[in-house]
Design an enzyme around this catalytic site. Structure first.
Site, PDB file in Angstrom:
ATOM      1  N   ASP A  35     -14.515  13.709  29.850  1.00  0.00           N
ATOM      2  CA  ASP A  35     -13.952  12.878  29.271  1.00  0.00           C
ATOM      3  C   ASP A  35     -12.432  13.180  29.582  1.00  0.00           C
ATOM      4  OD1 ASP A  35     -16.227  11.455  28.064  1.00  0.00           O
ATOM      5  OD2 ASP A  35     -16.080  12.255  26.322  1.00  0.00           O
ATOM      6  N   LYS A  57     -12.062   8.364  29.047  1.00  0.00           N
ATOM      7  CA  LYS A  57     -12.231   7.362  28.216  1.00  0.00           C
ATOM      8  C   LYS A  57     -10.787   7.103  27.866  1.00  0.00           C
ATOM      9  CE  LYS A  57     -16.701   8.486  26.264  1.00  0.00           C
ATOM     10  NZ  LYS A  57     -17.342   8.756  25.113  1.00  0.00           N
ATOM     11  N   ILE A  93     -18.424  15.205  16.791  1.00  0.00           N
ATOM     12  CA  ILE A  93     -17.523  14.634  15.746  1.00  0.00           C
ATOM     13  C   ILE A  93     -16.782  13.588  16.579  1.00  0.00           C
ATOM     14  CG2 ILE A  93     -15.364  15.017  14.427  1.00  0.00           C
ATOM     15  CD1 ILE A  93     -16.728  17.835  13.558  1.00  0.00           C
ATOM     16  N   ALA A 119     -10.774  18.460  16.573  1.00  0.00           N
ATOM     17  CA  ALA A 119      -9.510  18.255  16.448  1.00  0.00           C
ATOM     18  C   ALA A 119      -8.756  18.656  15.138  1.00  0.00           C
ATOM     19  CB  ALA A 119      -9.028  16.895  16.806  1.00  0.00           C
ATOM     20  N   MET A 171      -8.015   8.850  15.684  1.00  0.00           N
ATOM     21  CA  MET A 171      -7.927   7.472  16.264  1.00  0.00           C
ATOM     22  C   MET A 171      -7.369   6.610  15.265  1.00  0.00           C
ATOM     23  SD  MET A 171     -11.550   7.358  18.085  1.00  0.00           S
ATOM     24  CE  MET A 171     -12.365   8.236  17.030  1.00  0.00           C
TER      25      MET A 171
HETATM   26  C1  LIG Z   1     -12.929  10.049  20.389  1.00  0.00           C
HETATM   27  S1  LIG Z   1     -12.170  11.093  19.285  1.00  0.00           S
HETATM   28  C2  LIG Z   1     -12.811  12.664  19.644  1.00  0.00           C
HETATM   29  C3  LIG Z   1     -12.742  13.747  18.849  1.00  0.00           C
HETATM   30  C4  LIG Z   1     -13.155  15.008  19.337  1.00  0.00           C
HETATM   31  N1  LIG Z   1     -14.846  14.776  19.578  1.00  0.00           N
HETATM   32  C5  LIG Z   1     -12.905  16.080  18.264  1.00  0.00           C
HETATM   33  O1  LIG Z   1     -14.002  16.740  17.973  1.00  0.00           O
HETATM   34  O2  LIG Z   1     -11.917  16.451  18.018  1.00  0.00           O
HETATM   35  C6  LIG Z   1     -10.636  11.282  19.894  1.00  0.00           C
HETATM   36  C7  LIG Z   1      -9.349  11.393  18.658  1.00  0.00           C
HETATM   37  O3  LIG Z   1      -9.382  12.837  18.379  1.00  0.00           O
HETATM   38  C8  LIG Z   1      -8.101  13.049  18.044  1.00  0.00           C
HETATM   39  N2  LIG Z   1      -7.734  14.098  18.824  1.00  0.00           N
HETATM   40  C9  LIG Z   1      -8.313  14.962  19.680  1.00  0.00           C
HETATM   41  N3  LIG Z   1      -7.627  15.835  20.253  1.00  0.00           N
HETATM   42  C10 LIG Z   1      -6.597  15.765  19.797  1.00  0.00           C
HETATM   43  C11 LIG Z   1      -5.247  16.729  19.931  1.00  0.00           C
HETATM   44  N4  LIG Z   1      -5.244  17.766  20.681  1.00  0.00           N
HETATM   45  N5  LIG Z   1      -4.300  16.417  19.166  1.00  0.00           N
HETATM   46  C12 LIG Z   1      -4.401  15.422  18.126  1.00  0.00           C
HETATM   47  N6  LIG Z   1      -5.132  14.504  18.103  1.00  0.00           N
HETATM   48  C13 LIG Z   1      -6.429  14.809  18.780  1.00  0.00           C
HETATM   49  C14 LIG Z   1      -7.084  11.919  18.347  1.00  0.00           C
HETATM   50  O4  LIG Z   1      -7.319  11.053  17.042  1.00  0.00           O
HETATM   51  C15 LIG Z   1      -8.046  11.213  19.331  1.00  0.00           C
HETATM   52  O5  LIG Z   1      -7.751   9.787  19.127  1.00  0.00           O
END
Ligand SMILES: C[S@@+](CC[C@H](N)C(=O)[O-])C[C@H]1O[C@@H](n2cnc3c(N)ncnc32)[C@H](O)[C@@H]1O
Length: 253
Positions: A35, A57, A93, A119, A171
Site C-alpha cells: 500500500d 491507496k 487496524i 500508528a 484519517m
Molecule cells: C488506512 S489507515 C491505516 C492504519 C494502519 N493500518 C495502522 O495500523 O496504523 C491510515 C491512517 O493511519 C494513520 N497513520 C498511519 N501511519 C501514520 C504515521 N506514520 N503518522 C501519522 N499517522 C499515520 C493516518 O491517520 C492515516 O490516515
C-alpha cells in the site's frame, strides 16, 4: 505447490519498528504487494529480485480497487507464490486486513497475519505521549474519521465524550472540525488538549499541539499532510519530548 499470503504489518514508518518476523519475511520476499502507506525505508529492505506490486491507496479512495487487490492476492496464492502483503501499521487496524483474510479463506488460499505497530502506538511513542496514564486516562479508543460513504461523521458523541478515555483518530484531518464540535457539544471541555502527529516515526515527523476549541483554526493554519493522526485527551498534557514543534514554531532540534 500451494502458495501462502503473509498479511504483514509494516509499522508506521521507521523500519526499526518492524517485528523480527516481518523483517525476516520482507528480506526473503519473492513477491510483495504493498500500500501507499508503507514507507520507502521498509520497501528498501525487499530483495532486488522481488516482484513489487504497488496497489497504493490515497485518502478516501483506492488507486487499485479493493476487489482487484483481493483478486491479485488470490491469483498469486493459487499460482503457488509466497507473497508478502505489506500494510502500513497493523493489518487488522483500519487496514482492511480482515477483508483480505476473509477473501483468502473463502478461496482456500493459505495465509498468516503478522501484526505490526499501529500508528496510534508508533506516533504516541514518537511524540512522547502516553496513551493511558494512571489517574489521567484509564482507556483508549481508536476511531476512524473517514466514512466509507463520505458522509458526515455520526458517532454517538455522548459515549465518546469521556474525559478519562484517550481518543486516537485515524484519517481524521478532514473531519477534525466536526470531531471537535461533536465532542464539545457532548460536554468535553474546549481546553481538552489535542496532538496532531504528521508522518509519525519518520525523519519528517511534525507534531502540533492544539485544543478542541482551537483545533479547526489550527488545522487550517498548519495544514497537516498525510498521513496524520489525532490524539485527543488529557494524556497529551503529559507529552515528554521537549523539542517538538508547536504551532508557528520550529522544533528546537
Ligand atoms: C488506512 S489507515 C491505516 C492504519 C494502519 N493500518 C495502522 O495500523 O496504523 C491510515 C491512517 O493511519 C494513520 N497513520 C498511519 N501511519 C501514520 C504515521 N506514520 N503518522 C501519522 N499517522 C499515520 C493516518 O491517520 C492515516 O490516515
Amino acid at each position: 505447490m500451494t502458495g501462502k499470503i503473509y498479511l504483514v504489518g509494516a509499522g508506521p514508518g521507521d523500519p526499526e519498528l518492524l517485528t523480527l518476523k516481518a523483517a525476516r519475511l520482507i528480506a526473503a520476499a519473492e513477491v510483495a504487494v504493498f500500500d501507499r502507506l508503507v514507507a520507502d525505508a521498509v520497501l528498501d529492505l525487499l530483495p532486488p529480485a522481488c516482484l513489487r506490486i504497488d496497489v497504493g491507496k490515497e485518502t478516501g479512495r483506492h488507486c487499485v480497487p479493493q476487489d482487484e487487490i483481493n483478486a491479485i492476492l488470490v491469483n498469486l496464492g493459487l499460482a503457488g507464490h509466497r507473497v508478502v502483503r505489506l500494510k502500513g501499521g497493523d493489518p487488522f487496524i483500519f487496514g482492511r486486513g480482515g477483508e483480505e483474510a476473509e477473501v483468502l479463506a473463502a478461496a482456500g488460499v493459505a495465509f498468516e497475519i503478522v501484526p505490526g505497530i499501529t500508528a496510534a502506538a508508533g506516533c504516541a511513542a514518537a511524540a512522547g505521549i502516553p496513551l493511558t496514564h494512571r489517574g489521567v486516562a484509564q482507556g483508549l479508543r481508536l476511531l476512524t474519521g473517514h466514512r466509507q460513504d463520505d458522509g458526515e461523521l455520526d458517532f454517538d458523541w455522548h459515549r465518546l465524550a469521556d474525559p478519562t478515555c484517550t481518543l486516537v483518530v485515524y484519517m481524521g484531518v478532514a473531519s477534525a472540525e466536526r470531531l471537535a464540535g461533536g465532542l464539545r457539544g457532548a460536554g468535553l471541555s474546549g481546553e481538552t488538549p489535542v496532538a496532531i502527529i504528521e508522518r509519525g516515526t519518520t525523519p519528517d515527523q511534525r507534531t502540533l499541539f492544539s485544543s478542541l476549541a482551537d483545533l479547526a483554526a489550527d488545522m487550517v493554519r498548519w495544514q497537516p499532510k498525510p498521513p496524520s493522526l489525532l490524539i485527543i485527551g488529557a494524556v497529551v498534557n503529559h507529552a515528554l519530548t521537549p523539542h517538538m514543534d508547536h504551532v508557528g514554531r520550529e522544533a528546537a532540534q
